[in-house]
Design an enzyme around this catalytic site. Structure first.
Site, PDB file in Angstrom:
ATOM      1  CG  PHE A  72     -58.458  11.076  49.548  1.00  0.00           C
ATOM      2  CD1 PHE A  72     -57.655  10.521  48.566  1.00  0.00           C
ATOM      3  CD2 PHE A  72     -57.904  12.020  50.401  1.00  0.00           C
ATOM      4  CE1 PHE A  72     -56.324  10.897  48.429  1.00  0.00           C
ATOM      5  CE2 PHE A  72     -56.569  12.401  50.272  1.00  0.00           C
ATOM      6  CZ  PHE A  72     -55.773  11.832  49.283  1.00  0.00           C
ATOM      7  CE1 TYR A 128     -51.873  13.621  48.206  1.00  0.00           C
ATOM      8  CE2 TYR A 128     -53.589  12.622  46.872  1.00  0.00           C
ATOM      9  CZ  TYR A 128     -53.080  13.707  47.548  1.00  0.00           C
ATOM     10  OH  TYR A 128     -53.771  14.895  47.560  1.00  0.00           O
ATOM     11  CB  ILE A 132     -58.316  12.669  39.647  1.00  0.00           C
ATOM     12  CG1 ILE A 132     -58.686  12.953  38.186  1.00  0.00           C
ATOM     13  CG2 ILE A 132     -59.299  11.701  40.278  1.00  0.00           C
ATOM     14  CD1 ILE A 132     -58.648  11.728  37.285  1.00  0.00           C
ATOM     15  CE  LYS A 133     -57.309  15.700  48.797  1.00  0.00           C
ATOM     16  NZ  LYS A 133     -55.852  15.788  48.839  1.00  0.00           N
ATOM     17  CG  MET A 134     -56.280   9.385  41.756  1.00  0.00           C
ATOM     18  SD  MET A 134     -56.600   8.333  40.335  1.00  0.00           S
ATOM     19  CE  MET A 134     -55.939   9.286  38.993  1.00  0.00           C
TER      20      MET A 134
END
Ligand code: PMP
Length: 332
Positions: A61, A186, A180-182
């Site tokens: 995202f 988070y 990796i903005k996954m």
């Protein structure tokens, strides 16, 4: 003060908070989102519970921001190209199969912001997720949602942050790449943030595998020492932050500051003149203390002030030269 008086007032406060909660909930629910190609109300956007996104956080995202400029009567999305590039890189690294072109990814963002007719500052989540009934190793089907929301400043009532150094290590290239903005990444942020709040801090700074400074749960870190701006390099287990690269660029070109990208030792946090965190959502926010040790004067420092002020002017479209970084949403 009688017990009855205290009780009555406490009750009133709770009642007010309850009404406020309902109002906020209504505001959050009363918006349109882009969902699998359609524009629908947020409560109609539903994913199946067995999808890999729901089960394993198999999604990538972007968190974007749009700023309302009253004079221009325009909403500007900040650095849309860079967000799209990073989203595409995340999809590639996660091996998500998709047919989303750059233009489609960007036009869909514009379309859904327009549909909501926002005339205020917003944040916008653009998420590509693994739908269907596959396992965590599925590579498709990839679907997308885009959810914009009205949002002013992130820390409205906080002047600066009191942070701890997290006891959790930042994820790294040998386990789960922080590049990796996954969604799944988070969960590392979550551990750090929850621990910090449980211990009475506002947030945390992670160290990486090497024991040097990495980043916050949702932001990057800068320190100021003897007038120079220092930030961990991209190899320090950090996200390739768009705000970080913006600040590096404008601090050099506009503020004429020396900017150094190098590893930062934990002890340097304790003797820094200033520290601030930055990110699309939090923008620029000073750090007042680290592990209860005061940073500099314990107030917002002059370099932080200058960086914040310039950054906000640029993102709001108040500096003509930097409008090249903005995408206007409305046709005027
Ligand atoms: N690091 C992490 C872990 C983040 O979640 C974010 C927010 N996206 C940042 C850094 C800042 O990145 P950006 O400036 O691109 O928002």
């Amino acid at each position: 003060m009688t017990a009855k008086y205290i009780f009555r007032n406490t009750f009133l406060v709770y009642e007010m908070l309850f009404v406020l909660d309902l109002f906020m909930e209504e505001k959050l629910m009363d918006r349109l989102v882009w969902f699998k190609g359609d524009i629908v109300n947020i409560d109609e956007a539903k994913v199946n519970v067995l999808s890999p996104t729901s089960q394993f956080g198999a999604n990538v995202f972007e968190g974007l921001r749009g700023y309302w400029n009253k004079i221009d009567n325009q909403l500007y999305v900040f650095k849309l190209n860079q967000h799209t590039d990073r989203l595409k890189s995340s999809m590639k690294m996660m091996e998500l199969e998709h047919n989303f072109s750059t233009d489609f990814l960007q036009q869909s963002v514009i379309e859904i912001i327009r549909a909501n007719k926002f005339e205020e500052d917003i944040v916008c989540r653009q998420t590509v997720f693994l739908d269907g009934f596959g396992s965590w190793s599925a590579t498709g089907p990839s679907e997308m949602f885009i959810a914009p929301m009205a949002k002013g400043r992130y820390y409205e009532n906080i002047q600066g942050l009191h942070v701890c150094i997290s006891s959790w290590e930042r994820i790294n290239e040998k386990s789960l790449s922080p590049k990796i903005k996954m969604g799944a990444n988070y969960m590392n942020s979550r551990m750090g943030q929850l621990e910090a709040v449980r211990k009475g801090y506002d947030s945390a700074i992670f160290l990486n595998q090497e024991g040097t400074v990495s980043e916050g749960p949702g932001s990057c870190v800068f320190i100021v020492k003897n007038g120079a701006l220092i930030t961990p390099p991209l190899t320090a287990s950090i996200l390739d932050s768009i705000t970080r690269s913006t600040i590096i660029s404008i601090a050099k070109s506009e503020l004429k500051l020396e900017v150094i990208e190098r590893d930062i030792e934990k002890s340097e946090l304790l003797i820094a003149d200033e520290i601030f965190m930055c990110g699309t959502a939090v923008e620029v926010v000073p750090v007042f203390s680290v592990d209860r040790i005061m940073v500099g004067s314990g107030l917002k420092g002059t370099v932080t002030k200058d960086v914040e002020c310039l950054y906000l002017k640029i993102v709001r479209g108040e500096i003509e030269e930097y409008k090249k970084w903005l995408t206007p949403v409305y046709k005027r």
